[in-house]
Design a protein around this motif. Structure first.
Motif, PDB file in Angstrom:
ATOM      1  N   ASP A 177       5.271  -7.568  16.966  1.00  0.00           N
ATOM      2  CA  ASP A 177       6.360  -8.520  16.675  1.00  0.00           C
ATOM      3  C   ASP A 177       6.494  -8.733  15.171  1.00  0.00           C
ATOM      4  O   ASP A 177       7.605  -8.808  14.635  1.00  0.00           O
ATOM      5  CB  ASP A 177       6.084  -9.877  17.345  1.00  0.00           C
ATOM      6  CG  ASP A 177       6.308  -9.830  18.853  1.00  0.00           C
ATOM      7  OD1 ASP A 177       6.930  -8.854  19.331  1.00  0.00           O
ATOM      8  OD2 ASP A 177       5.856 -10.768  19.547  1.00  0.00           O
ATOM      9  N   GLU A 178       5.372  -8.847  14.495  1.00  0.00           N
ATOM     10  CA  GLU A 178       5.402  -9.101  13.044  1.00  0.00           C
ATOM     11  C   GLU A 178       5.839  -7.853  12.276  1.00  0.00           C
ATOM     12  O   GLU A 178       6.517  -7.952  11.257  1.00  0.00           O
ATOM     13  CB  GLU A 178       4.029  -9.571  12.547  1.00  0.00           C
ATOM     14  CG  GLU A 178       3.563 -10.875  13.181  1.00  0.00           C
ATOM     15  CD  GLU A 178       4.524 -12.050  12.951  1.00  0.00           C
ATOM     16  OE1 GLU A 178       5.191 -12.084  11.888  1.00  0.00           O
ATOM     17  OE2 GLU A 178       4.601 -12.918  13.840  1.00  0.00           O
ATOM     18  N   ILE A 179       5.460  -6.677  12.778  1.00  0.00           N
ATOM     19  CA  ILE A 179       5.922  -5.433  12.134  1.00  0.00           C
ATOM     20  C   ILE A 179       7.444  -5.350  12.262  1.00  0.00           C
ATOM     21  O   ILE A 179       8.148  -5.012  11.303  1.00  0.00           O
ATOM     22  CB  ILE A 179       5.237  -4.197  12.778  1.00  0.00           C
ATOM     23  CG1 ILE A 179       3.746  -4.197  12.449  1.00  0.00           C
ATOM     24  CG2 ILE A 179       5.898  -2.897  12.322  1.00  0.00           C
ATOM     25  CD1 ILE A 179       2.934  -3.115  13.152  1.00  0.00           C
ATOM     26  N   GLU A 180       7.935  -5.697  13.451  1.00  0.00           N
ATOM     27  CA  GLU A 180       9.381  -5.594  13.683  1.00  0.00           C
ATOM     28  C   GLU A 180      10.178  -6.597  12.844  1.00  0.00           C
ATOM     29  O   GLU A 180      11.339  -6.358  12.517  1.00  0.00           O
ATOM     30  CB  GLU A 180       9.680  -5.736  15.178  1.00  0.00           C
ATOM     31  CG  GLU A 180       9.284  -4.441  15.907  1.00  0.00           C
ATOM     32  CD  GLU A 180       9.407  -4.488  17.415  1.00  0.00           C
ATOM     33  OE1 GLU A 180       9.316  -5.614  17.966  1.00  0.00           O
ATOM     34  OE2 GLU A 180       9.558  -3.411  18.027  1.00  0.00           O
ATOM     35  N   LYS A 181       9.563  -7.711  12.506  1.00  0.00           N
ATOM     36  CA  LYS A 181      10.253  -8.697  11.652  1.00  0.00           C
ATOM     37  C   LYS A 181      10.245  -8.279  10.182  1.00  0.00           C
ATOM     38  O   LYS A 181      10.927  -8.879   9.371  1.00  0.00           O
ATOM     39  CB  LYS A 181       9.517 -10.052  11.752  1.00  0.00           C
ATOM     40  CG  LYS A 181       9.841 -10.861  12.987  1.00  0.00           C
ATOM     41  CD  LYS A 181       9.226 -12.243  12.833  1.00  0.00           C
ATOM     42  CE  LYS A 181       8.547 -12.680  14.099  1.00  0.00           C
ATOM     43  NZ  LYS A 181       7.569 -13.748  13.912  1.00  0.00           N
ATOM     44  N   GLU A 194       9.275   0.312   9.227  1.00  0.00           N
ATOM     45  CA  GLU A 194       9.872   0.947  10.408  1.00  0.00           C
ATOM     46  C   GLU A 194       8.741   1.301  11.377  1.00  0.00           C
ATOM     47  O   GLU A 194       7.820   2.044  11.005  1.00  0.00           O
ATOM     48  CB  GLU A 194      10.626   2.214   9.980  1.00  0.00           C
ATOM     49  CG  GLU A 194      11.309   2.895  11.150  1.00  0.00           C
ATOM     50  CD  GLU A 194      11.902   4.262  10.794  1.00  0.00           C
ATOM     51  OE1 GLU A 194      12.227   5.006  11.725  1.00  0.00           O
ATOM     52  OE2 GLU A 194      11.995   4.581   9.585  1.00  0.00           O
ATOM     53  N   LEU A 195       8.793   0.740  12.591  1.00  0.00           N
ATOM     54  CA  LEU A 195       7.777   1.056  13.596  1.00  0.00           C
ATOM     55  C   LEU A 195       8.172   2.375  14.260  1.00  0.00           C
ATOM     56  O   LEU A 195       9.167   2.436  14.973  1.00  0.00           O
ATOM     57  CB  LEU A 195       7.699  -0.063  14.640  1.00  0.00           C
ATOM     58  CG  LEU A 195       6.699   0.164  15.769  1.00  0.00           C
ATOM     59  CD1 LEU A 195       5.259   0.129  15.268  1.00  0.00           C
ATOM     60  CD2 LEU A 195       6.882  -0.879  16.874  1.00  0.00           C
ATOM     61  N   VAL A 196       7.416   3.444  14.003  1.00  0.00           N
ATOM     62  CA  VAL A 196       7.811   4.749  14.538  1.00  0.00           C
ATOM     63  C   VAL A 196       7.101   5.089  15.852  1.00  0.00           C
ATOM     64  O   VAL A 196       7.472   6.042  16.528  1.00  0.00           O
ATOM     65  CB  VAL A 196       7.602   5.888  13.505  1.00  0.00           C
ATOM     66  CG1 VAL A 196       8.534   5.720  12.319  1.00  0.00           C
ATOM     67  CG2 VAL A 196       6.148   5.980  13.062  1.00  0.00           C
ATOM     68  N   GLY A 197       6.088   4.314  16.236  1.00  0.00           N
ATOM     69  CA  GLY A 197       5.433   4.607  17.513  1.00  0.00           C
ATOM     70  C   GLY A 197       4.213   3.741  17.763  1.00  0.00           C
ATOM     71  O   GLY A 197       3.671   3.131  16.835  1.00  0.00           O
ATOM     72  N   LEU A 235       0.830  -1.224   0.000  1.00  0.00           N
ATOM     73  CA  LEU A 235       0.000   0.000   0.000  1.00  0.00           C
ATOM     74  C   LEU A 235       0.862   1.272   0.000  1.00  0.00           C
ATOM     75  O   LEU A 235       0.340   2.380  -0.065  1.00  0.00           O
ATOM     76  CB  LEU A 235      -0.901   0.024   1.250  1.00  0.00           C
ATOM     77  CG  LEU A 235      -1.995  -1.039   1.339  1.00  0.00           C
ATOM     78  CD1 LEU A 235      -2.621  -1.035   2.738  1.00  0.00           C
ATOM     79  CD2 LEU A 235      -3.081  -0.790   0.299  1.00  0.00           C
ATOM     80  N   GLY A 236       2.166   1.104   0.143  1.00  0.00           N
ATOM     81  CA  GLY A 236       3.065   2.262   0.135  1.00  0.00           C
ATOM     82  C   GLY A 236       3.500   2.712   1.516  1.00  0.00           C
ATOM     83  O   GLY A 236       4.190   3.718   1.658  1.00  0.00           O
ATOM     84  N   GLY A 237       3.124   1.975   2.555  1.00  0.00           N
ATOM     85  CA  GLY A 237       3.515   2.355   3.909  1.00  0.00           C
ATOM     86  C   GLY A 237       4.963   1.955   4.200  1.00  0.00           C
ATOM     87  O   GLY A 237       5.403   0.874   3.813  1.00  0.00           O
ATOM     88  N   LYS A 238       5.685   2.839   4.858  1.00  0.00           N
ATOM     89  CA  LYS A 238       7.069   2.539   5.262  1.00  0.00           C
ATOM     90  C   LYS A 238       7.251   2.778   6.761  1.00  0.00           C
ATOM     91  O   LYS A 238       7.847   1.991   7.457  1.00  0.00           O
ATOM     92  CB  LYS A 238       8.058   3.417   4.480  1.00  0.00           C
ATOM     93  CG  LYS A 238       8.141   3.072   2.998  1.00  0.00           C
ATOM     94  CD  LYS A 238       9.243   3.890   2.308  1.00  0.00           C
ATOM     95  CE  LYS A 238       9.385   3.536   0.844  1.00  0.00           C
ATOM     96  NZ  LYS A 238       8.254   3.995   0.006  1.00  0.00           N
ATOM     97  N   LYS A 239       6.745   3.928   7.226  1.00  0.00           N
ATOM     98  CA  LYS A 239       6.907   4.301   8.645  1.00  0.00           C
ATOM     99  C   LYS A 239       5.546   4.161   9.310  1.00  0.00           C
ATOM    100  O   LYS A 239       4.663   5.018   9.119  1.00  0.00           O
ATOM    101  CB  LYS A 239       7.391   5.742   8.754  1.00  0.00           C
ATOM    102  CG  LYS A 239       8.789   5.929   8.174  1.00  0.00           C
ATOM    103  CD  LYS A 239       9.144   7.388   8.186  1.00  0.00           C
ATOM    104  CE  LYS A 239      10.612   7.534   7.829  1.00  0.00           C
ATOM    105  NZ  LYS A 239      11.285   8.484   8.655  1.00  0.00           N
ATOM    106  N   VAL A 240       5.412   3.118  10.111  1.00  0.00           N
ATOM    107  CA  VAL A 240       4.074   2.804  10.617  1.00  0.00           C
ATOM    108  C   VAL A 240       3.920   3.155  12.100  1.00  0.00           C
ATOM    109  O   VAL A 240       4.821   2.923  12.904  1.00  0.00           O
ATOM    110  CB  VAL A 240       3.727   1.316  10.360  1.00  0.00           C
ATOM    111  CG1 VAL A 240       4.739   0.379  11.003  1.00  0.00           C
ATOM    112  CG2 VAL A 240       2.335   0.965  10.842  1.00  0.00           C
ATOM    113  N   ALA A 241       2.774   3.724  12.420  1.00  0.00           N
ATOM    114  CA  ALA A 241       2.395   3.913  13.828  1.00  0.00           C
ATOM    115  C   ALA A 241       1.246   2.950  14.122  1.00  0.00           C
ATOM    116  O   ALA A 241       0.333   2.798  13.308  1.00  0.00           O
ATOM    117  CB  ALA A 241       1.959   5.350  14.077  1.00  0.00           C
ATOM    118  N   VAL A 242       1.334   2.301  15.307  1.00  0.00           N
ATOM    119  CA  VAL A 242       0.271   1.377  15.736  1.00  0.00           C
ATOM    120  C   VAL A 242      -0.692   2.146  16.635  1.00  0.00           C
ATOM    121  O   VAL A 242      -0.264   2.896  17.518  1.00  0.00           O
ATOM    122  CB  VAL A 242       0.878   0.169  16.485  1.00  0.00           C
ATOM    123  CG1 VAL A 242      -0.198  -0.667  17.163  1.00  0.00           C
ATOM    124  CG2 VAL A 242       1.693  -0.693  15.519  1.00  0.00           C
TER     125      VAL A 242
END
Ligand SMILES: [Fe+2]
Length: 398
Positions: free
Chosen positions: A61-65, A69-72, A37-44
């Motif tokens: 955990d799955e985002i980190e694998k 990039e998990l930004v927050g 979808l074009g996402g790179k820097k994701v906030a949960v």
């Protein structure tokens, strides 16, 4: 049962935007799908309960694998989508430099996140003026990438293009529609639901059942919604008691997730009715959880509506395994209401309005009656609801 003729408005439009994916363990695909979808820097976006139960972490955990990039992680969402939380969440999204969101939670989390995505995608500073407009179509824009993992099987918010926002000062629950507010992908992973407590499983399930029943009986129903709602009813009647009494049964959790999504697609197009109108008022004034309020009001409205929509109630009763060959169609709604009452019992839902300290006094109930009779959903009820009918229904619910 011979299929009854079901009338419908000869014009309808079918709208359903999100891609829907289902699998136990589906969260392992989140990185790939958000990347597409074009996402790179994701906030949960989630709430503290989901974090404390370890459910948010299962997705993180799955985002980190993944390559994301998990930004927050914003876990400040509370019960009901509130304007101040929406504004705070939008500020957080911008502060951490996110370009996309992954949402993990139930209806309040998903509705709050939809509003946050509108804020960041359209550049608003305050959601209050937007909440005051019932529909945000004229200036609507495509919004940043958004994936949702529902953690309750009730609201269907993952597929509906509206959110219910609580105006705390006015005690009002406002329905706000936006054509792109729902997620781009609804990821249904029943493994995220096994820790949901039985009581919440039960009343969120009643919300899904109410969507399915009102989605069919609404004056604006249409054949596609009917089809979705009917199958949702079959699944809920069969699998809700299993999900409540055996919380770790992933199969039952999965069917309930599918059912709530089906019902969401149904009512999201055809609207609801008197159960939602009366439940919104109970939530806005007395803070009764939405599914709980629906569960209390649902059988009463089915009894009230039975004679007005006999063919639809025949289909509903048939989906609940009632032998409809020898019944009077005008009684189908009442018989189906009996099944709902039994289902509530099996799920441990014995509450009445008295359990929420709501006064059983006509004068004191007037505020609730006025709010319910002005609710956006009341006009979709198959039988016209006068203020005195609403008062009677609330008194019956004590
Ligand atoms: Fe609902």
């Amino acid at each position: 049962m011979k299929f009854p003729d079901i009338e419908f408005d000869p014009f309808f439009a079918w709208v359903n935007r999100p891609k829907i994916m289902y699998s136990p363990g589906l969260r392992s695909e989140v990185g790939y799908e958000l990347g597409e979808l074009g996402g790179k820097k994701v906030a949960v976006f989630t709430d503290k309960g989901i974090v404390d139960a370890g459910v948010a972490q299962m997705v993180i955990d799955e985002i980190e694998k993944s390559d994301l990039e998990l930004v927050g992680v914003f876990d400040g969402i509370v019960q009901d989508a509130r304007i101040e939380t929406i504004n705070e969440g939008a500020k957080y999204y911008k502060k951490v430099g996110a370009d996309s969101m992954v949402v993990v939670g139930g209806g309040s989390v998903m509705d709050t996140s939809k509003a946050i995505n509108i804020m960041v995608g359209e550049g608003h500073e305050d959601f209050k003026p937007l909440a005051e407009q019932a529909a945000l179509y004229d200036t609507a824009k495509r919004l940043p990438p958004h994936i949702a993992f529902p953690t309750t099987a009730g609201t269907g918010s993952e597929v509906t293009s509206a959110m219910v926002v609580l105006d705390v000062e006015e005690h009002l629950k406002l329905s706000v529609a936006h054509p792109y507010c729902n997620c781009d992908i609804a990821m249904l992973d029943p493994e995220l639901m096994v820790k949901l407590p039985p009581k919440i499983t039960a009343f969120t399930g009643m919300d899904a059942l109410t969507h399915a029943i009102e989605g069919m009986t609404a004056t604006s129903h249409e054949p596609i919604a009917d089809a979705l709602c009917i199958h949702a009813i079959r699944l809920i009647v069969k699998y809700l008691p299993i999900a409540v009494n055996k919380p770790e049964d992933v199969e039952a959790r999965g069917y309930m997730l599918i059912a709530s999504t089906l019902a969401g697609m149904g009512f999201g197009n055809s609207m609801t009715g008197g159960v939602h109108a009366t439940a919104h008022a109970l939530g806005g004034v007395y803070g009764v959880a939405h599914g709980m309020a629906n569960g209390i009001m649902l059988p009463l409205l089915m009894d009230f509506n039975t004679k007005e929509a006999p063919e639809k109630f025949m289909l509903i009763a048939d989906a609940m395994d009632i032998d409809c060959n020898k019944i009077d169609p005008k009684e189908a709604g009442t018989l189906a209401a009996g099944v709902v009452r039994k289902l509530k019992k099996k799920c441990g839902l014995t509450e009445t309005l008295k359990d929420f300290d709501i006064p059983d006094d006509a004068e004191k109930l007037q505020q609730l009656v006025e709010i319910a009779s002005g609710d956006s959903q009341v006009g979709y009820n198959p039988r016209y609801l006068e203020e005195e009918d609403i008062l009677k229904l609330y008194l019956e619910a004590m």
